[in-house]
Design an enzyme around this catalytic site. Structure first.
Site, PDB file in Angstrom:
ATOM      1  N   GLY A  33       0.801  -1.215   0.000  1.00 60.73           N
ATOM      2  CA  GLY A  33       0.000   0.000   0.000  1.00 60.73           C
ATOM      3  C   GLY A  33       0.837   1.269   0.000  1.00 60.73           C
ATOM      4  O   GLY A  33       2.030   1.243  -0.284  1.00 60.73           O
ATOM      5  N   HIS A  39       4.349   1.755  -8.057  1.00 59.46           N
ATOM      6  CA  HIS A  39       3.251   0.776  -8.038  1.00 59.46           C
ATOM      7  C   HIS A  39       2.325   0.964  -9.241  1.00 59.46           C
ATOM      8  O   HIS A  39       1.871   0.001  -9.854  1.00 59.46           O
ATOM      9  CB  HIS A  39       2.397   0.941  -6.773  1.00 59.46           C
ATOM     10  CG  HIS A  39       3.135   0.734  -5.486  1.00 59.46           C
ATOM     11  ND1 HIS A  39       3.396   1.758  -4.597  1.00 59.46           N
ATOM     12  CD2 HIS A  39       3.662  -0.385  -4.931  1.00 59.46           C
ATOM     13  CE1 HIS A  39       4.040   1.273  -3.547  1.00 59.46           C
ATOM     14  NE2 HIS A  39       4.222  -0.023  -3.715  1.00 59.46           N
ATOM     15  N   GLY A 149       8.662  -5.002  -8.749  1.00 59.71           N
ATOM     16  CA  GLY A 149       9.526  -3.939  -9.245  1.00 59.71           C
ATOM     17  C   GLY A 149      11.007  -4.310  -9.135  1.00 59.71           C
ATOM     18  O   GLY A 149      11.429  -4.952  -8.174  1.00 59.71           O
ATOM     19  N   LYS A 151      13.252  -2.357  -8.378  1.00 61.85           N
ATOM     20  CA  LYS A 151      13.898  -1.654  -7.262  1.00 61.85           C
ATOM     21  C   LYS A 151      14.279  -2.653  -6.176  1.00 61.85           C
ATOM     22  O   LYS A 151      15.356  -2.579  -5.612  1.00 61.85           O
ATOM     23  CB  LYS A 151      12.993  -0.558  -6.671  1.00 61.85           C
ATOM     24  CG  LYS A 151      13.828   0.496  -5.939  1.00 61.85           C
ATOM     25  CD  LYS A 151      13.060   1.227  -4.871  1.00 61.85           C
ATOM     26  CE  LYS A 151      12.727   0.328  -3.732  1.00 61.85           C
ATOM     27  NZ  LYS A 151      12.057   0.993  -2.618  1.00 61.85           N
ATOM     28  N   ARG A 189       8.790   4.669   1.513  1.00 68.12           N
ATOM     29  CA  ARG A 189       9.571   5.171   2.648  1.00 68.12           C
ATOM     30  C   ARG A 189      10.152   6.562   2.395  1.00 68.12           C
ATOM     31  O   ARG A 189      10.678   7.183   3.325  1.00 68.12           O
ATOM     32  CB  ARG A 189      10.690   4.196   3.003  1.00 68.12           C
ATOM     33  CG  ARG A 189      10.176   2.908   3.631  1.00 68.12           C
ATOM     34  CD  ARG A 189      11.295   1.991   4.102  1.00 68.12           C
ATOM     35  NE  ARG A 189      10.808   0.878   4.899  1.00 68.12           N
ATOM     36  CZ  ARG A 189      10.614  -0.378   4.460  1.00 68.12           C
ATOM     37  NH1 ARG A 189      10.870  -0.678   3.206  1.00 68.12           N
ATOM     38  NH2 ARG A 189      10.161  -1.314   5.274  1.00 68.12           N
TER      39      ARG A 189
END
Lengths: 285, 285
Positions: A33, A39, A149, A151, A189
């Protein structure tokens, strides 16, 4: 269209069985979320390739260490649902902790080797939490493919390995990193960062670019490249390196000499916020 | 009808998807082959309840310890296929080790707690092998239900727990123990027994019956019951006790006082052959 919100495993499995039996395909985007453009990029890929798009929103407690940010991890379900609606998500799977880890839960899915280094070394137990929740949620959503992802490069490879090893009948799609205009990799974050930290956080991406340019100039010794990256990152006042590594892009084993496809990956604390970033490169031989 | 023999994961998954999409149900009996009446009982239950019956025959190496009987475990595929045909099995899934554990396999499914005592204590790693192969094979066969025998009581509970914890969308059915006319529980390993050992092997079942009769006579102290069982088994010349235990029938935790539903379980070496047996009882309170 407003996505349907499903909170129980039973309802989700029933719906997934119905979709699969009707011959439609399910594209799945698992998230914790607090959705950002990264996303949304994953959702757009799913939207293009599947008949039905399922998004899960679940902050999985078992992948957080005891001193990590589980309690303060950012959450905003209403906002997420609004974004999901805009992107054409059909179903949001949004379970509670009690639903996912009922009393008496005792099972772990573990992937060895790929989980030993990088984030696996700094976050003991993290990947056990990730693979266990992914095995569960794949069995609940029953997707044809799930999108992760790049990342979280190690996470994507670990999950792909688990899917292969456990013969889960789905494809893992790995989507490129999405970045802010100034190069910072998108992350839920990032919201933790103060203005000064936000500036210093650019050092992650910039150190990767520095590495690329050094390698471009024919450097093949990983220690030399890593040393330059470390010096660059440490020159910022709010940064503290967790790890900076150059590893084989498939096995994630550290390499001494740059050749073949390699992953340059790093985790850096910026203030109290731990951020990660990486780049995949293949130095010309 | 001759069952179709499928050797690859891809072909089995494709076939299972086809069956499920057509609205038919799959009943699954996982075995290590060398079929006996116990297995045939499981197949008959599946045949009654499912549209399509899948039998797997695979001697899973990862559930054998280094000093166990993997190499000499009895195998007879032709005979198994003949029995399967007689019982109306539709598909035999018969993979190779290379198919199930390809180069680079690194994933384990582990169930804690339930695996700590009984066979889990005597056979370190055994249940990790069992749960990992079952997770895999369930993902390959995609059954609506899978049938296990009560003879392997701990195995059945461990697998049921794994299925629950990983949200695998199937039911675990546990079928009663099938015995020879003289009471010996059916096992592929019974073939290892010499005539003298075959006679002494009756001590397993007889010690369970002894326990039942002592409990019937109002004994509620497990140590007293266990002591009588041990003495009985040790009176035979070829037996050596691995364990004899009385545990809670759900948690498998040892109990001191007999009450509620309990499992009396034992493993005994008869010569070099390790045999197991058990009984579920609920002493009147």
């Amino acid at each position: 269209m407003t996505p349907r919100i499903i909170k129980t495993i039973h309802e989700m499995q029933t719906e997934s069985n119905r979709i699969q039996t009707s011959g439609k395909t399910i594209g799945f985007v698992p998230t914790m979320g607090f959705l950002h453009e990264g996303h949304l990029g994953l959702i757009r890929i799913a939207r293009k390739q599947a008949d039905v798009v399922v998004l899960s929103i679940y902050v999985n407690p078992t992948q957080f260490g005891p001193n990590e940010d589980l309690a303060k991890y950012p959450r905003d379900f209403e906002w997420d649902a609004k974004l999901a609606a805009q992107e054409g998500v059909d179903i949001i799977f949004y379970p509670t902790d009690e639903e996912m880890y009922p009393q008496g839960f005792v099972t772990t899915v573990r992937v060895d080797q790929l989980t030993e280094g990088l984030c696996g070394a700094s976050r003991p137990g993290h990947f056990d939490g990730v693979t266990t929740i992914c095995a569960k949620i794949f069995n609940v959503v029953k997707p044809n493919f799930a999108i992760f992802g790049q990342k979280d490069a190690q996470q994507a490879l670990v999950i792909r390995q688990m899917v292969r090893d456990l013969n889960l009948d789905l494809e893992i799609v790995i989507a490129p990193i999405v970045r802010e205009a100034d190069g910072l990799a998108m992350s839920s974050r990032n919201v933790y960062l103060s203005p000064d930290e936000r500036q210093d956080a650019l050092a992650l991406r910039q150190s990767l670019q520095l590495a690329e340019s050094i390698i471009q100039q024919s450097e093949r010794n990983t220690s030399v490249v890593l040393q330059k990256m470390r010096e660059f990152i440490e020159s910022k006042s709010t940064t503290k390196i967790d790890y900076v590594e150059i590893v084989d892009a498939e096995s994630l084993q550290p390499i001494a000499e740059l050749s073949g496809k390699v992953l340059i990956a790093l985790a850096v604390f910026v203030g109290k916020t731990r951020l990660i970033d990486n780049v995949l490169i293949e130095p010309p031989s």
